[in-house]
Enzyme design. Structure first.
Site, PDB file in Angstrom:
ATOM      1  N   GLN A 175       3.096   4.503   4.118  1.00 30.41           N
ATOM      2  CA  GLN A 175       3.655   3.470   4.989  1.00 30.41           C
ATOM      3  C   GLN A 175       3.022   3.514   6.368  1.00 30.41           C
ATOM      4  OE1 GLN A 175       5.661   1.017   3.613  1.00 30.41           O
ATOM      5  NE2 GLN A 175       4.819   2.230   1.938  1.00 30.41           N
ATOM      6  N   HIS A 214       0.007   1.283   7.175  1.00 33.36           N
ATOM      7  CA  HIS A 214       0.123  -0.166   7.326  1.00 33.36           C
ATOM      8  C   HIS A 214      -0.217  -0.592   8.746  1.00 33.36           C
ATOM      9  CE1 HIS A 214       1.477  -1.932   3.602  1.00 33.36           C
ATOM     10  NE2 HIS A 214       2.333  -0.939   3.416  1.00 33.36           N
ATOM     11  N   GLU A 242      13.874   0.265   4.242  1.00 31.45           N
ATOM     12  CA  GLU A 242      13.181  -0.650   3.332  1.00 31.45           C
ATOM     13  C   GLU A 242      12.874   0.066   2.012  1.00 31.45           C
ATOM     14  OE1 GLU A 242       9.053  -3.322   3.309  1.00 31.45           O
ATOM     15  OE2 GLU A 242       9.275  -1.650   4.702  1.00 31.45           O
ATOM     16  N   HIS A 243      12.187   1.186   2.094  1.00 30.43           N
ATOM     17  CA  HIS A 243      11.847   2.002   0.917  1.00 30.43           C
ATOM     18  C   HIS A 243      12.554   3.348   1.040  1.00 30.43           C
ATOM     19  CE1 HIS A 243       8.163  -0.506   1.735  1.00 30.43           C
ATOM     20  NE2 HIS A 243       8.377  -0.836   0.479  1.00 30.43           N
ATOM     21  N   ASP A 281       5.012  -0.992  -4.845  1.00 30.23           N
ATOM     22  CA  ASP A 281       4.234  -2.002  -4.125  1.00 30.23           C
ATOM     23  C   ASP A 281       3.395  -2.854  -5.065  1.00 30.23           C
ATOM     24  OD1 ASP A 281       5.096  -1.583  -1.565  1.00 30.23           O
ATOM     25  OD2 ASP A 281       3.384  -0.356  -0.951  1.00 30.23           O
ATOM     26  N   HIS A 301      43.624 -36.796   2.246  1.00 32.01           N
ATOM     27  CA  HIS A 301      43.403 -35.739   1.261  1.00 32.01           C
ATOM     28  C   HIS A 301      44.621 -35.601   0.358  1.00 32.01           C
ATOM     29  CE1 HIS A 301      40.006 -34.563   3.762  1.00 32.01           C
ATOM     30  NE2 HIS A 301      39.680 -33.589   2.906  1.00 32.01           N
TER      31      HIS A 301
END
Length: 464
Positions: A285, A288, A353-354, A387, A446
């Site tokens: 990670q 990235h 996230e992971h 991934d 109504h």
């Protein structure tokens, strides 16, 4: 000077842990004001001038010279040619990954994406009708890097959901041009840098049309529609700060998937996994970008030291070692916990996230984990498999949003309509309930609409 990666080492037993932990987690999603203004101007221009604006910004930012936007479209024949041109091993890997992703999302559709209904004892029918969106746009990053896996993860669930038109936009900047969506003038060419694997993935995943357009102008074209690029119902896919800002601004005109922050990995380790494996997972990670976050939670101090030693040994072998080092130094952390139970509790606070459960007993800890984009169980389940080819979607909530949101899936490309068919018998008790509540709200029409259907009712007229 030697490059070092020293993630912040924390101990949950220390008095200053909470403050240091909060500081390390902090990340702001606020976009630079200049970018926000530039994006607002681009979107307004695309909405007003359509193709002409898209063409102008594509030339300015990506350096692509074309007579019209139609010339920026990539044909199905070109997409297929890209697939055919791949080396056999690469083509087979792409097709195998696509097959696994498709199989997973087909199972997801069967489990949560089908229409259903039931009837009450009086014959009243209640249910839910699930229908696909008509047209979606997928944004695929280009320029600095190419992400064929992103094509698969966005287009395949849309295709499985039944979306008829999947429009892909991907920037193909001329080498040496400015970043898509930026400012300044680019070198001009009739053809930018196309990645054949991305185009091949588009063909395999069922993309209907593809355009070599990127940045805020691409998001605007998809959101508002132009003479050439059709308006879509929803836009998915990651991008740079300009793309993220544009997606925020067009939300409401179209749907969007999410505003993604930097990539994240959290590893819960009990010390049973080889330290080199965990170090490389943290790298996966960190490579990235500099803002990516890699965190290890472990109750074994000696093991944490082994992981740091592995980081020191492996870092020099990494082509992206400068990015990895900055990410780990600025945002990484190796945290000593009192127990695996405490590690799980901290993980739920982070909502990563992971989330890798790198343990000899992953199923012992999984029930304690409530918030994560994706959970990877066991030492052999590296996040990188998710991934590319495991099957579940890799478009995941970041920055703690896993507390309330989910991975991209078939359900993101569907909408649900409630089905209600009330029988004459069912209209009697329901009409009285509705009328009572409507009068209480002061909504007489109504109430009367419900009361008119109470027995005795006038005979129904024959349809004309």
């Amino acid at each position: 000077m030697a490059l070092h990666a020293k993630p912040l080492q924390l101990n949950t037993a220390d008095a200053g842990f909470e403050a240091a932990f909060a500081a390390r987690l902090h990340w702001s999603a606020d976009t630079d004001a200049a970018i926000e203004q530039r994006v607002a101007d681009i979107l307004a221009d695309v909405q007003k001038r359509g193709d002409a604006a898209v063409l102008e910004y594509t030339q300015r930012f990506d350096g692509l010279q074309a007579p019209d936007v139609k010339a920026l479209e990539i044909t199905q024949a070109e997409l297929k040619a890209a697939l055919d041109s791949l080396p056999a091993a690469q083509r087979e890997a792409l097709q195998a990954a696509a097959a696994r992703v498709r199989k997973y999302h087909e199972a997801q559709k069967k489990a949560s994406g089908e229409s259903w209904s039931y009837r009450d004892e009086d014959g009243t029918l209640l249910g839910q009708k699930v229908t696909p969106l008509d047209r979606v746009g997928i944004y695929v990053p280009g320029g600095k890097a190419a992400y064929p896996s992103s094509v698969l993860m966005n287009a395949i669930p849309a295709h499985v959901a039944g979306v008829q038109d999947i429009i892909m936009v991907v920037p193909t900047p001329v080498r040496g041009s400015v970043a898509t969506g930026g400012s300044g003038e680019a070198a001009v060419s009739s053809r930018g840098e196309r990645n054949e694997l991305v185009l091949a993935a588009a063909y395999v995943a069922g993309v209907t049309r593809a355009f070599t357009v990127g940045g805020a102008q691409a998001v605007g074209a998809l959101a508002y529609g132009t003479a050439t690029i059709p308006k879509v119902d929803k836009i998915t896919g990651p991008g740079n700060a300009y793309v993220a800002s544009a997606k925020k601004r067009v939300f409401g005109t179209v749907g969007i998937d999410m505003i993604a922050g930097p990539s994240e990995i959290l590893v819960l380790a009990d010390g049973s996994t080889p330290a080199e494996w965990v170090a490389m997972d943290l790298f996966s990670q960190a490579e990235h970008d500099e803002l990516a976050q890699s965190i290890l939670l472990c109750p074994d101090a000696a093991y944490i030291a082994e992981v740091q030693a592995a980081i020191d040994r492996l870092l020099p072998t990494m082509p992206r070692r400068k990015i990895i080092a900055k990410s780990l130094n600025d945002r990484g952390a190796l945290i000593l916990t009192r127990s695996m139970e405490e590690a799980c509790a901290i993980s739920n606070r982070i909502a990563p996230e992971h989330l890798e459960v790198s343990s000899s007993e992953p199923h012992r800890w999984e029930p304690l984990l409530r918030h994560a984009g994706a959970i990877f169980l066991g030492a052999f389940t590296s996040e990188s498999l998710g991934d590319y080819c495991a099957g579940p979607n890799h478009v995941l909530p970041t920055s703690g949003t896993a507390r309330f949101s989910s991975p991209l899936g078939v359900y993101d490309f569907q909408k649900r309509s409630s089905l209600i068919e009330v029988s004459e018998a069912g209209a009697q008790p329901l009409g009285r309930i509705a009328a009572e509540l409507a009068y209480g709200e002061g909504l007489q029409a109504h109430a009367r609409a419900a009361e008119l259907r109470l027995n005795p009712v006038p005979p129904m007229r024959e349809p004309t």
